[in-house]
Design an enzyme around this catalytic site. Structure first.
Site, short mmCIF file in Angstrom:
data_model
loop_
_atom_site.label_atom_id
_atom_site.label_comp_id
_atom_site.label_asym_id
_atom_site.label_seq_id
_atom_site.Cartn_x
_atom_site.Cartn_y
_atom_site.Cartn_z
N GLY A 60 31.66 36.17 61.46
CA GLY A 60 31.42 37.53 61.01
C GLY A 60 30.37 37.60 59.93
O GLY A 60 29.60 38.57 59.84
N ALA A 61 30.28 36.55 59.12
CA ALA A 61 29.31 36.55 58.03
C ALA A 61 27.89 36.57 58.60
O ALA A 61 26.99 37.20 58.05
CB ALA A 61 29.51 35.35 57.13
N GLY A 99 32.06 54.92 25.57
CA GLY A 99 32.71 56.14 26.02
C GLY A 99 32.02 56.71 27.24
O GLY A 99 31.47 55.99 28.06
N GLY A 100 32.02 58.02 27.35
CA GLY A 100 31.45 58.70 28.51
C GLY A 100 29.99 58.40 28.70
O GLY A 100 29.48 58.41 29.83
#
Lengths: 702, 422
Positions: B322-323, B87-88
């Site tokens: 780009g890498a 949960g939270g």
């Protein structure tokens, strides 16, 4: 890019002129020599060539492009891909390189083409000198029957025997007496050791005759019997010979090579503890007689089996440089490669038999990348992540062809090096060997240092009581590593615990002054719990004195109520750690450690796995869940790296326990992988032709 | 005690130095009054949570404090999940810098198997849904998993030693026995001659690091990038490396995110970054593009670009397109950018480039391209790499550079915070 010849640079050219000039006045042999081999022996030959001012050409396969022998040679040429049949045995490619590089001579090393008469013939036809005997000698000695006949004619002792029809038991006894007891009796037609009877006296001979002749008639329909001298507990002792092209030949004493596994030598020495001067001379003279009989030139080795009464019998002659030649070099002071090259050029021998000494004692250990716990050595492959030869130990010679970062691949012999130690006597040579083995750093592959060290300290070996059956006799259930005595166990535990504390203390030592001050630890004693094998041992460590100096720390360690004093520099980065435990100096190696307390330490040659926890952590450990171990009976993993030759099952097949599932070939050995239980095949993860690594999953059963 | 688990106090005992724990709020009790919880037999002083401060190898550590977000980037925060967390509550570890889990006894999920079953009719066990294996290899929520409580706590002590105590402290320097000028000869032959052949980036990392020690973060997730902590001459460094052994070491969504988070942690806590580059490019394909590789790849680019800690980069082989740029290149304010002789700094591999430029019409062009670009010289001539170094000297160079860069300060324009492309 494969057929690429590195170009000569100016410096080398100058060197050639200079060395040519010098050699003109000394002894000119060859200008350029090609080494048709790889690894340590290629490096070994190159070293002598450099000494003699001969330029060298290395050949290599594509995977060996960065190998040490390639870097050492003046030129290097790729002769093909990794498999030896396509590279180091590829005669066409090698002949091409010889032509291209204008090499005048070829040294074949050992193995590969060293005893290949076709290669020798092709070289001769091209006018290139083969550093070895001529084709005739290679051929004659390469044939088992022919070599035995030649030996007999040269009055060399051969294993006496009779092969034919034996009339009755009396005749059998007569033959046996002629040969001399013990004798081995069997049907000629029966192969191998089948139906073999050993007879030590007349009575046993009669019995053996009855049994064997019955079997010969009934099983084979062939009455012939073989009665041969039985060599009990033989030693393997060989004589190094050196002969020139002018009919001169020398014997350079013997090498004892009895420590073997699967017919491969592991430890060799020169001289042998077993031979007296008379036997040595007799063996040497027979070896020389054989060499002369085949007009041998170059270095060669005549192998003998020697029985417990010092009777010796010719086994075979190797027409090449032997792996174990360094021990002979150590005690005679000769450089065998240099002599081979000189002789090949046609020079007469420089020495007389009387000049050949036995100076001191030399021992050689073959260091292999293999796991000695599996049938005395199954190959291991990998990258040598750390590698350091024990050259700082006095009188140590290491012949190797690898370096840190080298790959031990499945394609070639897994030998890492030959470790040779020398001493004025055997005890000194062995002591140095022990030290050298402890100081040898080999990481990244399994190695046989533990086995070698156990052999050389074994009382039987130390006394010289050895035979070719030494390993199976001493370790009938397989080699299991060093067995610690109580004192040694305490030493190991104390060292491991001290090392742990040194590590803990170091992890509190930060440089600089942080904003939030570091709390100085006041802890001066540690209560630890060390797990070693099946035992858990409480160990208490306390500081000796009031202050620790960061480098030299002496620690009081209490194991089983016994106090030991452990001192070391505790250099945690060094692969070798010198530790003094109650006055005894030991070199240990810590191979690994992790935060979970696991550590492995090489101590007395054997690697021990330990887990070191604080007492608190150890006590809490009992609340930790036992993790279920993998069910190993339903999975089949490769015990070593190799190639899958055949897979005999497919998913869904039923297999019974012990049934062959697949065959893995590694280093020329075929290993049958069998099912550990009866069941149905769930999945097959390999196929014929695959390359597998150690521990790779091969087949799963349901 | 529950089998396989220690109590909170036993855990603290193992984590902290002996006798160093100062506990806070020991007298706090729960205030629940429903269902009979207020009866005296359901009340224990100091129940539910044990908090305080202590020392790990002499250095200050706080045990449990829940001001995650405000503390983020101020002090390093580590969560160790030693039981179920649902949960939270899962956001508490999610907001910390590192989440470690204990195998077989710890779980993390927003909604448990029962709720999953009732809502989506999906059958799943706790272990499959949120066990250590799931989170360290599939979801990337957790950074490491350990065998049991003791193993986890001992490793946490070891890990803690790599970290500075806060963003105002420099990376710690531990006493080092490994010589900083140690040559590493095996690196000279580590990169295979065939550029298509893989090798293990971890071999390089282990061989250059002090005492071959490397604390890897997320070793089972996005294995095409390797991140973790090591020491160089005693000083903690963060190491980022492409892993040629896995998916050729390409960058994809998961590896970009993994790398970016690690780089930002190092930058936040003054830990120098050492980057080993062997990257053939970003992974192409619809799966990656639809998944938003542009946005996720930008995170790694952004993280390296904004980092002001010392940045040392070594190109071991491929540095394509780009890498290359993303992997702590000179263009991203790299302090020292080196190339090994085997480096290839180019827009792409020769084969691909020639196909695009010549449409397959030039047979010899590939060799020409290899000759021109499959080497570190064009990049060195333009100053994009500072030097071409002998691989065996890599450790020496890095140690020297770190000494020089120890006093590096770099300031960025005032901002409330940067807007990394999340």
């Amino acid at each position: 890019t494969c057929q690429h010849v590195s170009s000569l640079d100016l410096k080398n050219l100058c060197f050639v002129h200079l060395s040519r000039f010098l050699l003109f006045f000394s002894l000119q042999t060859f200008e350029k020599l090609l080494i048709a081999n790889r690894g340590e022996i290629a490096c070994r030959v190159i070293k002598t060539c450099k000494k003699m001012g001969i330029k060298t050409v290395a050949i290599h396969s594509d995977v060996d492009a960065n190998a040490v022998h390639v870097k050492m040679a003046d030129e290097a040429v790729c002769v093909g891909p990794a498999p030896t049949s396509k590279s180091y045995l590829n005669m066409d490619a090698i002949m091409e390189v010889i032509k291209k590089t204008r090499a005048q001579a070829v040294h074949p090393g050992y193995g590969f083409l060293s005893e290949n008469k076709e290669f020798a013939r092709r070289l001769a036809s091209e006018g290139v000198t083969f550093i070895g005997p001529d084709t005739h000698a290679i051929q004659a000695m390469g044939d088992k029957i022919e070599s035995k006949l030649l030996a007999k004619n040269a009055k060399v002792n051969t294993i006496p025997g009779f092969d034919g029809v034996v009339k009755d038991a009396d005749e059998a006894v007569r033959i046996a007496r002629e040969i001399g007891y013990p004798v081995m009796i069997k049907a000629s037609a029966g192969g191998g050791g089948k139906g073999m009877r050993i007879a030590w006296d007349d009575e046993e001979t009669r019995e053996g005759f009855r049994f064997s002749s019955q079997e010969a008639a009934s099983s084979f329909g062939d009455d012939r019997l073989l009665i041969e001298k039985f060599i009990d507990n033989p030693r393997h002792i060989e004589i190094q010979v050196l002969a020139d092209k002018h009919g001169n030949a020398l014997w350079l004493n013997e090498r004892e090579c009895s420590i073997q596994r699967r017919n491969q030598k592991v430890v060799e020495e020169a001289p042998s503890t077993f031979l007296d001067p008379e036997t040595r001379r007799a063996m040497g003279e027979q070896a020389v007689a054989l060499a002369k009989a085949v007009k041998y030139s170059s270095a060669g080795t005549v192998e003998f089996l020697v029985d417990s009464s010092k009777n010796f019998y010719f086994l075979e002659m190797n027409t090449r440089l032997q792996v174990e030649h360094p021990v002979t070099e150590c005690i005679t002071g000769l450089d065998l490669v240099q002599e081979m090259i000189r002789v090949a050029k046609g020079y007469p021998l420089r020495h007389k038999q009387a000049d050949i000494p036995i100076n001191g004692w030399a021992v050689e250990c073959r260091v292999y990348a293999e796991d000695p716990y599996k049938s005395f050595g199954l190959p291991s492959i990998g990258k040598l992540s750390q590698y350091q030869e024990p050259l700082h130990v006095p009188s140590v010679r290491v012949d190797s062809g690898i370096q840190q970062g080298s790959d031990i691949s499945i394609y070639y012999d897994p030998m890492i090096s030959k470790l040779i130690t020398y001493g004025s006597n055997r005890a000194e040579a062995l002591k140095r060997m022990e030290e050298a083995l402890d100081n040898y750093v080999i990481r990244g592959v399994a190695h046989n240092i533990s086995l070698l060290r156990e052999v050389i300290i074994h009382p039987r070996f130390v006394q010289g009581d050895i035979s070719t059956k030494f390993l199976p006799e001493v370790y009938p259930d397989g080699f299991k590593g060093h067995k610690l005595t109580d004192l040694e166990r305490r030493e190991l535990l104390a060292t491991a615990a001290s090392l742990y504390v040194a590590e803990q203390l170091r992890s509190q030592r930060f440089l600089g002054t942080p904003r939030i001050p570091i709390a100085k630890s006041k802890q001066s004693s540690w209560e630890l719990s060390v797990r070693l094998g099946d035992g858990i041992y409480p160990v208490a460590v306390s500081k000796d004195g009031s202050s620790f100096s960061p480098c030299l720390v002496s620690q009081q360690v209490e194991v089983d109520g016994m106090k030991l004093n452990v001192t070391s520099e505790w250099n945690l980065a060094s692969p070798l750690l010198s530790v003094t435990i109650d006055g005894t100096q030991r070199t240990i190696q810590r191979l690994s450690r992790n935060a979970s307390g696991d550590t492995s330490i090489q101590f007395l040659g054997t690697v021990y796995k330990l887990q070191i926890l604080t007492k608190v952590a150890a006590e809490l450990s009992k609340y930790m869940p036992e993790k279920a171990a993998e069910d190993t009976s339903s999975i089949l993993r490769s015990p070593m790296p190799g190639a899958v030759v055949a897979v005999s099952v497919k998913p869904g097949d039923m297999v019974s326990e012990g049934q062959e599932i697949c065959v893995i070939e590694a280093m020329k050995m075929q290993n049958s992988m069998i099912a550990a239980k009866t069941g149905k095949v769930k999945a097959v993860h390999c196929k014929a032709g695959d390359t597998v690594g150690e521990g790779d999953l091969l087949v799963e059963l349901e | 005690p529950i089998p396989g688990k220690l109590t909170a106090r036993e855990r603290i005992l193992l984590l902290l130095d002996p006798d160093s724990f100062d506990e806070y709020d020991m007298f706090v009790e729960h205030r629940c009054s429903d269902f009979g919880m207020d009866s005296s037999k359901n009340k224990y002083p100091g129940d539910s949570v044990v908090t305080g401060r202590g020392r790990i190898n002499g250095r200050l550590a706080y045990v449990f404090s829940q001001r995650n977000v405000l503390c983020s980037g101020v002090v390093p925060q580590i969560s160790l999940i030693m039981g179920p967390c649902a949960g939270g509550a899962v956001y508490s570890p999610a907001l910390t810098d590192f989440t470690f889990m204990v195998k077989d006894t710890s779980y993390l999920f927003i909604t448990g198997p029962d709720v999953v079953k009732s809502v989506t009719n999906e059958d799943v066990t706790q272990e499959q849904l949120g066990g250590a294996k799931t989170h360290t290899s599939v979801s990337g929520v957790a950074h490491r998993a350990f065998e049991n409580d003791i193993d986890a706590l001992l490793n946490l002590r070891e890990f803690f030693n790599y970290l500075p105590l806060s963003n105002r402290d420099p990376a710690p320097v531990r006493e080092c026995h490994d010589p900083s000028d140690r040559l590493v000869p095996e690196l000279d032959m580590l990169v295979p001659i065939e550029s298509t052949k893989a090798y293990d980036m971890l071999d390089i990392i282990h061989s250059i690091a002090d005492e071959r020690e490397f604390f890897e973060i997320m070793p089972s997730y996005a294995r095409n990038i390797v991140v973790g902590f090591a020491r160089m001459n005693g000083r903690t460094v963060g190491i980022v490396g492409n892993q040629p052994k896995v998916a050729s070491g390409c960058l994809d969504i998961n590896s970009s995110v993994k790398g970016a988070r690690f780089v930002r942690f190092c930058d936040a806590f003054n830990i120098p970054l050492i980057t080993f580059v062997d990257v053939p490019g970003f992974l192409p394909g619809t799966a990656q593009e639809y998944g938003g590789i542009i946005r996720h790849g930008a995170k790694l680019l952004f993280a390296f670009a904004e980092a002001t800690v010392p940045k040392i980069t070594i190109i071991t082989r491929k540095a394509y397109g780009g890498a290359y740029d993303v992997m702590s290149s000179k263009h991203l304010r790299g302090d020292a950018n080196y190339a090994w002789p085997t480096a290839e700094v180019a827009v792409m591999g020769a084969k691909g480039a020639v196909q695009i430029i010549f449409r397959g019409k030039e047979a010899d062009a590939e060799a020409e391209y290899v000759d021109k670009f499959a080497n570190p010289f064009p990049a060195a001539m333009r100053g994009f790499v500072d030097d071409i170094i002998q691989p065996s000297t890599t450790r020496v160079r890095i140690c020297h550079d770190l000494d020089v860069l120890a006093s590096k300060t770099q300031s960025s324009p005032w901002k409330k915070h940067a807007n990394i492309p999340l």
